[in-house]
Design a protein around this motif. Structure first.
Motif, PDB file in Angstrom:
ATOM      1  N   ARG A  17       0.837  -1.212   0.000  1.00  0.00           N
ATOM      2  CA  ARG A  17       0.000   0.000   0.000  1.00  0.00           C
ATOM      3  C   ARG A  17       0.867   1.256   0.000  1.00  0.00           C
ATOM      4  NH1 ARG A  17      -3.213  -3.023   3.482  1.00  0.00           N
ATOM      5  NH2 ARG A  17      -2.256  -2.069   5.303  1.00  0.00           N
ATOM      6  N   GLU A  18       1.923   1.225   0.785  1.00  0.00           N
ATOM      7  CA  GLU A  18       2.819   2.381   0.851  1.00  0.00           C
ATOM      8  C   GLU A  18       3.491   2.615  -0.503  1.00  0.00           C
ATOM      9  OE1 GLU A  18       6.677   3.887   3.422  1.00  0.00           O
ATOM     10  OE2 GLU A  18       5.384   2.324   4.264  1.00  0.00           O
ATOM     11  N   CYS A  19       3.876   1.554  -1.178  1.00  0.00           N
ATOM     12  CA  CYS A  19       4.478   1.685  -2.512  1.00  0.00           C
ATOM     13  C   CYS A  19       3.483   2.280  -3.499  1.00  0.00           C
ATOM     14  CB  CYS A  19       4.959   0.331  -3.020  1.00  0.00           C
ATOM     15  SG  CYS A  19       6.416  -0.286  -2.190  1.00  0.00           S
ATOM     16  N   GLN A  20       2.221   1.885  -3.383  1.00  0.00           N
ATOM     17  CA  GLN A  20       1.194   2.436  -4.269  1.00  0.00           C
ATOM     18  C   GLN A  20       0.979   3.916  -3.998  1.00  0.00           C
ATOM     19  OE1 GLN A  20      -2.014  -0.233  -3.361  1.00  0.00           O
ATOM     20  NE2 GLN A  20      -1.432  -1.702  -4.956  1.00  0.00           N
ATOM     21  N   GLU A  21       1.018   4.308  -2.727  1.00  0.00           N
ATOM     22  CA  GLU A  21       0.824   5.711  -2.375  1.00  0.00           C
ATOM     23  C   GLU A  21       2.001   6.566  -2.817  1.00  0.00           C
ATOM     24  OE1 GLU A  21       0.185   5.679   1.810  1.00  0.00           O
ATOM     25  OE2 GLU A  21      -1.779   4.692   1.662  1.00  0.00           O
ATOM     26  N   VAL A  22       3.218   6.084  -2.541  1.00  0.00           N
ATOM     27  CA  VAL A  22       4.420   6.847  -2.863  1.00  0.00           C
ATOM     28  C   VAL A  22       4.701   6.779  -4.358  1.00  0.00           C
ATOM     29  CG1 VAL A  22       6.918   6.952  -2.494  1.00  0.00           C
ATOM     30  CG2 VAL A  22       5.404   6.520  -0.568  1.00  0.00           C
ATOM     31  N   GLY A  23       4.467   5.618  -4.951  1.00  0.00           N
ATOM     32  CA  GLY A  23       4.707   5.457  -6.375  1.00  0.00           C
ATOM     33  C   GLY A  23       6.147   5.110  -6.698  1.00  0.00           C
ATOM     34  N   ASN A  24       6.969   4.814  -5.680  1.00  0.00           N
ATOM     35  CA  ASN A  24       8.367   4.514  -5.909  1.00  0.00           C
ATOM     36  C   ASN A  24       8.793   3.410  -4.941  1.00  0.00           C
ATOM     37  OD1 ASN A  24      11.107   4.500  -6.356  1.00  0.00           O
ATOM     38  ND2 ASN A  24      11.268   6.717  -6.474  1.00  0.00           N
ATOM     39  N   ARG A  30      14.277   1.525   0.815  1.00  0.00           N
ATOM     40  CA  ARG A  30      15.325   2.137   1.631  1.00  0.00           C
ATOM     41  C   ARG A  30      14.789   2.542   2.999  1.00  0.00           C
ATOM     42  NH1 ARG A  30      16.503   6.362  -2.138  1.00  0.00           N
ATOM     43  NH2 ARG A  30      16.444   5.124  -3.989  1.00  0.00           N
ATOM     44  N   ARG A  31      13.577   3.026   3.050  1.00  0.00           N
ATOM     45  CA  ARG A  31      12.984   3.467   4.304  1.00  0.00           C
ATOM     46  C   ARG A  31      12.841   2.314   5.293  1.00  0.00           C
ATOM     47  NH1 ARG A  31       7.510   6.132   3.369  1.00  0.00           N
ATOM     48  NH2 ARG A  31       8.844   7.622   2.301  1.00  0.00           N
ATOM     49  N   HIS A  32      12.506   1.126   4.780  1.00  0.00           N
ATOM     50  CA  HIS A  32      12.267  -0.028   5.652  1.00  0.00           C
ATOM     51  C   HIS A  32      13.424  -1.025   5.647  1.00  0.00           C
ATOM     52  CE1 HIS A  32       8.116   1.047   6.588  1.00  0.00           C
ATOM     53  NE2 HIS A  32       8.004   1.413   5.324  1.00  0.00           N
ATOM     54  N   ASP A  33      14.497  -0.703   4.923  1.00  0.00           N
ATOM     55  CA  ASP A  33      15.679  -1.562   4.839  1.00  0.00           C
ATOM     56  C   ASP A  33      15.309  -2.967   4.348  1.00  0.00           C
ATOM     57  OD1 ASP A  33      18.386  -2.090   4.956  1.00  0.00           O
ATOM     58  OD2 ASP A  33      18.251  -2.898   6.991  1.00  0.00           O
ATOM     59  N   ILE A  34      14.564  -2.987   3.217  1.00  0.00           N
ATOM     60  CA  ILE A  34      14.152  -4.232   2.564  1.00  0.00           C
ATOM     61  C   ILE A  34      14.611  -4.137   1.114  1.00  0.00           C
ATOM     62  CG2 ILE A  34      12.192  -5.676   1.898  1.00  0.00           C
ATOM     63  CD1 ILE A  34      10.608  -4.375   4.144  1.00  0.00           C
ATOM     64  N   SER A  35      15.016  -5.237   0.546  1.00  0.00           N
ATOM     65  CA  SER A  35      15.435  -5.259  -0.845  1.00  0.00           C
ATOM     66  C   SER A  35      14.264  -4.880  -1.762  1.00  0.00           C
ATOM     67  CB  SER A  35      15.931  -6.656  -1.214  1.00  0.00           C
ATOM     68  OG  SER A  35      16.105  -6.766  -2.604  1.00  0.00           O
ATOM     69  N   ALA A  36      14.573  -4.071  -2.770  1.00  0.00           N
ATOM     70  CA  ALA A  36      13.535  -3.686  -3.726  1.00  0.00           C
ATOM     71  C   ALA A  36      13.011  -4.906  -4.482  1.00  0.00           C
ATOM     72  CB  ALA A  36      14.077  -2.645  -4.699  1.00  0.00           C
ATOM     73  N   ASN A  37      13.890  -5.873  -4.733  1.00  0.00           N
ATOM     74  CA  ASN A  37      13.455  -7.096  -5.421  1.00  0.00           C
ATOM     75  C   ASN A  37      12.440  -7.869  -4.584  1.00  0.00           C
ATOM     76  OD1 ASN A  37      15.026  -6.682  -7.666  1.00  0.00           O
ATOM     77  ND2 ASN A  37      16.766  -7.833  -6.872  1.00  0.00           N
ATOM     78  N   THR A  38      12.632  -7.868  -3.275  1.00  0.00           N
ATOM     79  CA  THR A  38      11.682  -8.534  -2.391  1.00  0.00           C
ATOM     80  C   THR A  38      10.311  -7.875  -2.498  1.00  0.00           C
ATOM     81  OG1 THR A  38      13.457  -9.133  -0.876  1.00  0.00           O
ATOM     82  CG2 THR A  38      11.212  -9.174   0.001  1.00  0.00           C
ATOM     83  N   HIS A  40       9.181  -6.079  -4.991  1.00  0.00           N
ATOM     84  CA  HIS A  40       8.617  -6.355  -6.316  1.00  0.00           C
ATOM     85  C   HIS A  40       8.003  -7.753  -6.372  1.00  0.00           C
ATOM     86  CE1 HIS A  40       9.615  -2.773  -8.587  1.00  0.00           C
ATOM     87  NE2 HIS A  40      10.844  -2.787  -8.078  1.00  0.00           N
ATOM     88  N   THR A  41       8.631  -8.711  -5.689  1.00  0.00           N
ATOM     89  CA  THR A  41       8.075 -10.065  -5.624  1.00  0.00           C
ATOM     90  C   THR A  41       6.736 -10.058  -4.905  1.00  0.00           C
ATOM     91  OG1 THR A  41      10.300 -10.993  -5.598  1.00  0.00           O
ATOM     92  CG2 THR A  41       8.506 -12.426  -4.846  1.00  0.00           C
ATOM     93  N   TRP A  42       6.652  -9.320  -3.803  1.00  0.00           N
ATOM     94  CA  TRP A  42       5.387  -9.215  -3.064  1.00  0.00           C
ATOM     95  C   TRP A  42       4.308  -8.580  -3.934  1.00  0.00           C
ATOM     96  CZ3 TRP A  42       7.655  -6.695   1.997  1.00  0.00           C
ATOM     97  CH2 TRP A  42       8.421  -7.652   2.681  1.00  0.00           C
ATOM     98  N   ILE A  43       4.675  -7.527  -4.662  1.00  0.00           N
ATOM     99  CA  ILE A  43       3.700  -6.839  -5.525  1.00  0.00           C
ATOM    100  C   ILE A  43       3.209  -7.776  -6.620  1.00  0.00           C
ATOM    101  CG2 ILE A  43       3.438  -4.983  -7.214  1.00  0.00           C
ATOM    102  CD1 ILE A  43       5.332  -3.313  -5.427  1.00  0.00           C
ATOM    103  N   LYS A  44       4.132  -8.535  -7.217  1.00  0.00           N
ATOM    104  CA  LYS A  44       3.748  -9.480  -8.274  1.00  0.00           C
ATOM    105  C   LYS A  44       2.786 -10.527  -7.726  1.00  0.00           C
ATOM    106  CE  LYS A  44       5.680 -12.849 -11.445  1.00  0.00           C
ATOM    107  NZ  LYS A  44       6.857 -13.630 -11.794  1.00  0.00           N
ATOM    108  N   LYS A  45       3.109 -11.068  -6.562  1.00  0.00           N
ATOM    109  CA  LYS A  45       2.248 -12.078  -5.941  1.00  0.00           C
ATOM    110  C   LYS A  45       0.885 -11.475  -5.598  1.00  0.00           C
ATOM    111  CE  LYS A  45       2.530 -15.637  -2.419  1.00  0.00           C
ATOM    112  NZ  LYS A  45       3.313 -16.163  -1.310  1.00  0.00           N
ATOM    113  N   TYR A  46       0.879 -10.230  -5.144  1.00  0.00           N
ATOM    114  CA  TYR A  46      -0.372  -9.545  -4.805  1.00  0.00           C
ATOM    115  C   TYR A  46      -1.235  -9.367  -6.049  1.00  0.00           C
ATOM    116  CZ  TYR A  46      -3.541  -5.988  -2.992  1.00  0.00           C
ATOM    117  OH  TYR A  46      -4.652  -5.287  -2.628  1.00  0.00           O
ATOM    118  N   ARG A  47      -0.610  -8.990  -7.158  1.00  0.00           N
ATOM    119  CA  ARG A  47      -1.368  -8.795  -8.406  1.00  0.00           C
ATOM    120  C   ARG A  47      -1.929 -10.105  -8.929  1.00  0.00           C
ATOM    121  NH1 ARG A  47       2.806  -4.595 -11.149  1.00  0.00           N
ATOM    122  NH2 ARG A  47       2.053  -2.735 -10.077  1.00  0.00           N
TER     123      ARG A  47
END
Length: 104
Positions: A17-24, A30-38, A40-47
């Motif tokens: 949800r935060e990625c959808q709001e921020v758009g980046n 970086r804010r949550h110290d999580i890999s961007a690939n991780t 993206h995997t969550w977003i793909k699974k969500y879609r």
């Protein structure tokens, strides 16, 4: 050896949800110290599934069976559509011959 973290499903959905709001995704990663690939995997699974929650094996196998059945029905539907189109063409030709004034 690197240790993997376990994130709750609620946390994953919050990040999405935060990625959808921020758009980046990179800013959120970086804010949550999580890999961007991780993320993206969550977003793909969500879609794909509408949720990031892991499916148990029985529901996954049911889904696979349903997909196979859908593919089988789709193939059969395409075959039947071609058959109907051929029959319609034959009927149109026969009607045309029937309606001619002087067929030879």
């Amino acid at each position: 050896m690197r240790q993997t973290r376990q994130y709750s499903d609620e946390f994953k959905e919050q990040i999405i949800r935060e990625c959808q709001e921020v758009g980046n995704v990179s800013v959120v990663s970086r804010r949550h110290d999580i890999s961007a690939n991780t993320i993206h995997t969550w977003i793909k699974k969500y879609r794909e599934c509408g949720t990031v929650k892991a499916m148990n094996e029985s529901s996954a196998s049911v889904e696979q069976q349903a997909l196979k059945q859908l593919q089988k029905v789709s193939t059969e539907n395409d075959r039947l559509k071609r058959l109907v189109a051929e029959k319609e063409l034959e009927l149109a030709i026969l009607r045309d011959l029937r309606d001619r004034v002087n067929p030879k």
